[in-house]
Design an enzyme around this catalytic site. Structure first.
Site, PDB file in Angstrom:
ATOM      1  N   ARG A  55       0.855  -1.172  -0.065  1.00  0.00           N
ATOM      2  CA  ARG A  55       0.144   0.066  -0.096  1.00  0.00           C
ATOM      3  C   ARG A  55       0.880   1.151   0.017  1.00  0.00           C
ATOM      4  O   ARG A  55       0.592   2.319  -0.973  1.00  0.00           O
ATOM      5  CB  ARG A  55      -0.761   0.048   1.183  1.00  0.00           C
ATOM      6  CG  ARG A  55      -1.475   1.183   1.881  1.00  0.00           C
ATOM      7  CD  ARG A  55      -2.218   0.723   3.131  1.00  0.00           C
ATOM      8  NE  ARG A  55      -3.132  -0.333   2.914  1.00  0.00           N
ATOM      9  CZ  ARG A  55      -4.373  -0.143   3.008  1.00  0.00           C
ATOM     10  NH1 ARG A  55      -5.008   1.003   3.152  1.00  0.00           N
ATOM     11  NH2 ARG A  55      -5.158  -1.318   3.243  1.00  0.00           N
ATOM     12  N   THR A  56       1.733   1.336   0.864  1.00  0.00           N
ATOM     13  CA  THR A  56       2.516   2.644   0.798  1.00  0.00           C
ATOM     14  C   THR A  56       3.540   2.686  -0.309  1.00  0.00           C
ATOM     15  O   THR A  56       3.719   3.773  -0.865  1.00  0.00           O
ATOM     16  CB  THR A  56       3.314   2.687   2.342  1.00  0.00           C
ATOM     17  OG1 THR A  56       2.769   2.405   3.408  1.00  0.00           O
ATOM     18  CG2 THR A  56       4.323   4.036   2.327  1.00  0.00           C
ATOM     19  N   LYS A  83      21.635 -11.012   6.786  1.00  0.00           N
ATOM     20  CA  LYS A  83      21.459 -11.475   5.381  1.00  0.00           C
ATOM     21  C   LYS A  83      22.218 -10.431   4.434  1.00  0.00           C
ATOM     22  O   LYS A  83      21.377  -9.136   4.249  1.00  0.00           O
ATOM     23  CB  LYS A  83      20.213 -11.736   4.892  1.00  0.00           C
ATOM     24  CG  LYS A  83      19.313 -12.628   5.933  1.00  0.00           C
ATOM     25  CD  LYS A  83      17.858 -12.646   5.387  1.00  0.00           C
ATOM     26  CE  LYS A  83      16.928 -13.306   6.492  1.00  0.00           C
ATOM     27  NZ  LYS A  83      15.516 -13.060   6.315  1.00  0.00           N
ATOM     28  N   ARG A 105      11.422   2.409   3.506  1.00  0.00           N
ATOM     29  CA  ARG A 105      10.660   1.658   4.827  1.00  0.00           C
ATOM     30  C   ARG A 105      11.446   0.770   5.533  1.00  0.00           C
ATOM     31  O   ARG A 105      12.115  -0.039   4.620  1.00  0.00           O
ATOM     32  CB  ARG A 105       9.346   1.121   4.102  1.00  0.00           C
ATOM     33  CG  ARG A 105       8.683   0.089   5.017  1.00  0.00           C
ATOM     34  CD  ARG A 105       7.908   0.530   6.048  1.00  0.00           C
ATOM     35  NE  ARG A 105       6.808   1.273   5.626  1.00  0.00           N
ATOM     36  CZ  ARG A 105       5.390   0.957   5.938  1.00  0.00           C
ATOM     37  NH1 ARG A 105       5.193  -0.244   6.347  1.00  0.00           N
ATOM     38  NH2 ARG A 105       4.493   1.586   5.640  1.00  0.00           N
ATOM     39  N   HIS A 133       6.054   7.584  10.900  1.00  0.00           N
ATOM     40  CA  HIS A 133       5.424   7.346   9.472  1.00  0.00           C
ATOM     41  C   HIS A 133       4.896   8.750   9.241  1.00  0.00           C
ATOM     42  O   HIS A 133       3.690   9.102   9.101  1.00  0.00           O
ATOM     43  CB  HIS A 133       4.163   6.173   9.450  1.00  0.00           C
ATOM     44  CG  HIS A 133       3.981   5.756   8.173  1.00  0.00           C
ATOM     45  ND1 HIS A 133       4.495   6.304   7.067  1.00  0.00           N
ATOM     46  CD2 HIS A 133       3.099   4.884   7.771  1.00  0.00           C
ATOM     47  CE1 HIS A 133       4.031   5.831   5.955  1.00  0.00           C
ATOM     48  NE2 HIS A 133       3.091   4.703   6.340  1.00  0.00           N
TER      49      HIS A 133
END
Lengths: 312, 450
Positions: A55-56, A83, A105, A133
């Site tokens: 969505r974002t 990782k 994000r 946010h």
């Protein structure tokens, strides 16, 4: 303004500039057959997502494309340490590719701020851990202003109840900061376990806090329901989804306690039946949930425009 | 032979000090001590002379993480910081939990010869908190290890902690507890309070430290054992320690330099250089810690020198390991927070950085190579008087210096004081009469020969 890391980075003038710019861009686009402005042609926006958020990411991508920027989606899931490549090396690569803006994000609070020490371009925080946010807060304020203030000015005197998992919510932190800058009064409503210790003084001036949703609703102009993840039950933040819903969920009865003009917001994705009842989420007059998604694109266009184009 | 000319022991009247055969041979008014022809002269006009510092809490990372620190680089940092003895924490890879590994670390330290390296043994096998390591074997080893800790982890199991406290009585040992109730600190990132609420970082509550200190003090009182509490960080812990000491229980405690100076708002900016365990606390905690160190409730300063490689620290806050360098900045931070504020005089500094930690670590006895009580590690934290081992440090109290990470001797760069201008400098350090540091730099002759 070079980066947007926290809603607290914006003073009243800057916050109003973003909201007013979003209105202007929205109107400019609305009158066109081809929903695109040439403003950021030749600029590169990288969506750097360490966490899934269709969505974002889509909202930022659409915003950048509507301003004719080139958009690269860079998804790097998982821990940078466990990782593969480190956050720093990823940042240096993006820098070498000539990213003008990095929309970040990340699962770790503060990661976008760390990025600013390694990239020259603008960094936009698209949600970091349980921190902030800021573009969500901007689109929420934009939505409140349209619904309750005719799409202009500040939010002086507005009473906003933010309800739910404040402890883990970046939306709650950014909204509290921005709404206070815009002159609104915020009440955080949650079971005590889902409020961070020190919440009252976390932004210096005292924040209003309540454990009792029913007592807050009659004076609320806006009620913003936060997503509550059911896995919090396993950590004993509350006993059961049913009990949570009974005490803090917004159902039709509780909606009836609101003043007539009050609106219901949710940043999504919703747990229907948990923090919000379906009849409330879909309420034709009060619910702004779909509008918030639409407004998100306009507000993110404004942020990109002001960070990348506005400076020239 | 070495003649130190014009130094002020404990900041008091200037004297000349003659060192011969590793011990203090003569002390007299300036000019009064006969100077042998072959004596090396160390001009110490205006400098303060203290017993060499003792750190009961150092991480040297060897074996296992030699990319971050080695016994050699950590020893150099220690000597430059004015230390003559450091206790090496056992959270190495493998853990220092057997006689073999403690002897390996101890031998490395004595071969390097810049500082006495006394290994701390793990309390439990692999520091897993499940069953006792062979504490007696470590005590009987050449290293004479009598301090034990699972530092980095808390000995959580109360029954196991009780047994450890009891068992080490047989060889006058002490358990140094990293006080952290792990169930209250899962994924914790920084002090829990208004700053963690704002930054969205999971809180490490003061109670997680205080609850364990209270429990362990009660256990130590119950079984009549010695307990040492590592890196005390909260005002509440100070209250509990004060209470335990008033009961007459044999409880000692340490505080780190960083907890005496820095507060939790350093986490703003999310630079993991400021991430440490226990975390930086509030200004009220800092004040309580300073008062406690001044009045002796906290017995000593210990660095918790914790080197981490740049790649481990140059990352997201939550992904970075906790820990900070401390050996070369400890004295300066103590001077800034305790001496310049009038809370400690130089005798006080000598006590908190040398005498008390040497006593806690039982290296304050007469050194002996034949299995005497202090083993080979004695002679630290001694008064400055004729006949005592010449473990000494010379300090310029009026100097100031800018902390530049690249100029530190440690293999890692993770000092939280980068860019700070700090008071006081170590000018010279003597380990059993041999200069390890002269003119503020490692002495050319230092090490290897000692």
């Amino acid at each position: 303004m070079r980066h947007l890391l926290s809603a607290g980075d914006l003073d009243l003038t800057e916050a109003l500039l973003v909201l007013d710019t979003a209105e202007q861009l929205d109107r400019a686009i609305a009158g066109r057959d081809v929903k695109k402005l040439p403003t950021l042609r030749g600029r590169t926006v990288v969506n750097l997502f360490y966490e899934d958020s269709t969505r974002t990411r889509t909202s930022f991508e659409l915003a950048a494309k509507r301003l004719s920027a080139d958009v690269i989606n860079f998804s790097a899931k998982g821990s940078s340490v466990a990782k593969g490549e480190s956050l720093k090396d990823t940042a240096l690569s993006l820098e070498a590719m000539g990213a003008d803006a990095v929309v970040a994000r990340h699962w770790a609070s503060g990661a976008p701020e760390r990025l600013t020490s390694w990239v020259r371009g603008s960094v936009i925080n698209a949600g970091d851990g349980t921190h902030e946010h800021p573009t969500q807060a901007l689109l929420d304020a934009f939505t409140m202003r349209r619904r309750l203030r005719g799409g202009e000015g500040d939010l002086e005197g507005l009473h906003v109840a933010i309800v739910g998992d404040v402890l883990h919510s970046r939306v709650a932190r950014s909204n509290t900061l921005l709404l206070r800058t815009l002159g609104a009064r915020v009440t955080l409503v949650a079971p005590p376990t889902l409020l961070p210790l020190g919440v009252e003084r976390m932004f210096g001036d005292p924040v209003d806090v309540s454990y009792d949703l029913d007592s807050v609703l009659p004076t609320a102009d806006v009620v913003m329901m936060l997503r509550v993840q059911s896995e919090r039950m396993a950590e004993s933040f509350f006993p059961s989804a049913r009990e949570y819903s009974r005490r803090y969920g917004l159902d039709v009865r509780r909606m009836g306690l609101l003043p007539d003009h009050a609106i219901v917001m949710h940043p999504g994705p919703m747990n229907r039946g948990m923090e919000i009842a379906a009849d409330v989420a879909d309420h034709p007059k009060r619910s702004t949930i779909v509008e918030q998604v639409t407004n998100g694109v306009s507000v993110r266009m404004a942020v990109l425009y002001l960070l990348l184009g506005g400076a020239e | 032979m070495i003649l130190i000319r014009g130094a002020r022991p404990y900041g008091e009247d200037a004297v000349d000090v003659l060192i011969a055969d590793g011990a203090i041979a003569a002390i007299g008014a300036p000019g009064s001590v006969a100077v042998p022809d072959d004596a090396q002269i160390v001009e110490a006009d205006g400098l303060i002379l203290l017993p060499g510092f003792v750190d009961v809490h150092t991480h040297l990372r060897e074996p296992g993480r030699e990319d971050a620190e080695t016994v050699a680089t950590g020893s150099a940092a220690a000597a430059l910081g004015g230390y003559t003895a450091v206790f090496a924490m056992p959270n190495t890879e493998p853990a220092t939990d057997t006689a073999g590994v403690v002897e390996q670390v101890w031998r490395l330290g004595s071969q390097i010869g810049l500082v006495d390296v006394i290994p701390i043994g793990a309390v439990t096998v692999g520091r897993k908190g499940e069953r006792l390591a062979e504490l007696g074997a470590m005590a009987d080893s050449a290293a004479r290890t009598t301090m034990f800790s699972d530092d980095g982890s808390c000995v959580s199991d109360p029954s196991l902690m009780r047994r450890a406290l009891e068992y080490v009585k047989a060889f006058d040992g002490v358990v140094a507890q990293h006080a952290e109730e792990h169930k209250l600190t899962v994924d914790a990132q920084m002090n829990e309070g208004a700053v963690s609420a704002r930054l969205g970082l999971k809180g490490w509550p003061a109670v997680a430290e205080e609850a364990i200190i209270a429990r362990d003090a009660l256990l130590a009182g119950h079984v009549g054992s010695r307990l040492h509490v590592c890196h005390v960080s909260t005002a509440g812990s100070v209250d509990i320690l004060r209470w335990a000491k008033a009961k007459g229980w044999d409880v000692t405690a340490e505080v780190t330099p960083h907890h005496l100076l820095l507060t939790d708002d350093r986490a703003e900016g999310y630079d993991p250089l400021f991430k440490v365990n226990p975390p930086l606390r509030t200004a009220a905690d800092v004040e309580a810690l300073r008062e406690a160190l001044a009045d002796g409730t906290i017995d000593c300063v210990a660095t918790d020198h914790a080197p981490h490689s740049t790649e481990d620290k140059e990352t997201e806050w939550a992904a970075a390991p906790p820990g900070m360098l401390g050996l070369q900045t400890a004295l300066s931070v103590v001077v800034q927070t305790m001496v310049q504020t009038g809370k400690l005089d130089w005798r006080g500094v000598a006590d908190r950085m040398s005498v008390a930690p040497a006593r806690i670590g039982r290296i304050d006895g007469v050194p002996s190579s034949d299995g005497g009580p202090a083993g080979p590690n004695g002679g630290h934290g001694q008064p400055i008087e004729v006949g005592r081992a010449a473990n000494l440090v010379l300090i310029d109290p009026d100097a100031t210096w800018l902390v530049a990470p690249s100029e530190l001797a440690s293999k890692s760069r993770n000092t939280p004081f980068a860019g700070f201008t700090l008071p006081a400098r170590v000018i010279a350090t003597f380990l059993r009469g041999t200069p390890t540091v002269l003119d503020g730099a490692l002495a050319a002759t230092a090490g290897a020969t000692a």
